[in-house]
Design a protein around this motif. Structure first.
Motif, short mmCIF file in Angstrom:
data_model
loop_
_atom_site.label_atom_id
_atom_site.label_comp_id
_atom_site.label_asym_id
_atom_site.label_seq_id
_atom_site.Cartn_x
_atom_site.Cartn_y
_atom_site.Cartn_z
N GLN A 11 1.99 4.78 -0.56
CA GLN A 11 0.61 5.22 -0.32
C GLN A 11 0.58 6.66 0.18
OE1 GLN A 11 -0.48 1.97 2.28
NE2 GLN A 11 -1.62 0.92 0.65
N SER A 12 1.49 7.02 1.06
CA SER A 12 1.55 8.38 1.57
C SER A 12 1.92 9.37 0.47
CB SER A 12 2.57 8.48 2.71
OG SER A 12 2.15 7.73 3.82
N ALA A 24 4.63 17.85 1.22
CA ALA A 24 4.65 16.51 1.81
C ALA A 24 5.20 15.49 0.82
CB ALA A 24 3.26 16.10 2.28
N ALA A 25 4.76 15.58 -0.44
CA ALA A 25 5.26 14.64 -1.46
C ALA A 25 6.76 14.78 -1.64
CB ALA A 25 4.53 14.87 -2.78
N ILE A 67 -6.56 2.93 -6.42
CA ILE A 67 -5.12 2.72 -6.27
C ILE A 67 -4.83 1.34 -5.69
CG2 ILE A 67 -3.03 3.51 -5.10
CD1 ILE A 67 -4.33 6.33 -5.04
N THR A 68 -3.91 0.64 -6.34
CA THR A 68 -3.37 -0.62 -5.82
C THR A 68 -1.86 -0.49 -5.78
OG1 THR A 68 -5.18 -1.91 -6.79
CG2 THR A 68 -3.18 -3.11 -6.20
N ALA A 79 5.30 -0.57 -7.05
CA ALA A 79 4.52 -0.07 -8.19
C ALA A 79 3.12 0.26 -7.69
CB ALA A 79 4.45 -1.11 -9.31
N ALA A 80 2.51 1.22 -8.36
CA ALA A 80 1.13 1.57 -8.07
C ALA A 80 0.37 1.63 -9.38
CB ALA A 80 1.04 2.91 -7.35
N GLU A 81 -0.80 1.01 -9.39
CA GLU A 81 -1.69 1.09 -10.54
C GLU A 81 -2.92 1.84 -10.08
OE1 GLU A 81 -3.57 -1.78 -13.96
OE2 GLU A 81 -3.19 -2.64 -11.99
N PHE A 82 -3.46 2.69 -10.97
CA PHE A 82 -4.59 3.53 -10.57
C PHE A 82 -5.34 4.03 -11.80
CE2 PHE A 82 -0.48 5.74 -10.16
CZ PHE A 82 -0.54 6.59 -11.26
#
Length: 138
Positions: A11-12, A24-25, A67-68, A79-82
């Protein structure tokens, strides 16, 4: 890492992308991170990922919405879905001419985590839909 810590890390990372905070990333990824962009071959290394983020930021204004984040038991994969909401601002080499085209596409990223750092990022979105949106006239 715990599953909650992995979720928080992802999430960050996504929040940093959304605010164009590339430093930051990049601080969240390993020195030898493997990056699989949706539109190219695998690239290895934090420096190459930084270059790609900078290049992308020069040509596109993108935000990730809806975002999930999901993660597997054990704290190694997530995993992230968006939804990708973007504007094509300046012409990129090999792409159609930029004229402020906007697009909304489903997307996702898959992550591997080791030692508290992201060691792999694999991006997913439909390149045919993306190309069609960039080819559309405003």
């Amino acid at each position: 890492m715990s599953e909650e810590e992995v979720r928080s890390l992802v999430q960050s990372f996504l929040k940093a992308l959304n605010t164009n905070d590339h430093d930051a990333a990049l601080a969240m990824v390993s020195e030898d991170v493997a990056h699989d962009p949706f539109d190219g071959e695998r690239e290895i290394g934090r420096e190459k990922l930084g270059w790609r983020l900078g290049l992308r930021g020069r040509h596109f204004d993108e935000r990730l919405a809806d975002i999930t984040v999901m993660n597997a038991p054990g704290g190694i994969r997530a995993a992230a879905e968006f939804t990708v909401r973007g504007t094509y601002r300046t012409t990129a080499e090999g792409l159609p001419e930029a004229a402020g085209q906007t697009y909304t596409l489903p997307g996702g990223m898959f992550f591997e985590i080791d030692g508290g750092e992201i060691t792999r990022i694999s991006e997913q979105r439909n390149p045919v839909q993306w190309w069609a949106a960039l080819s559309a006239t405003c």
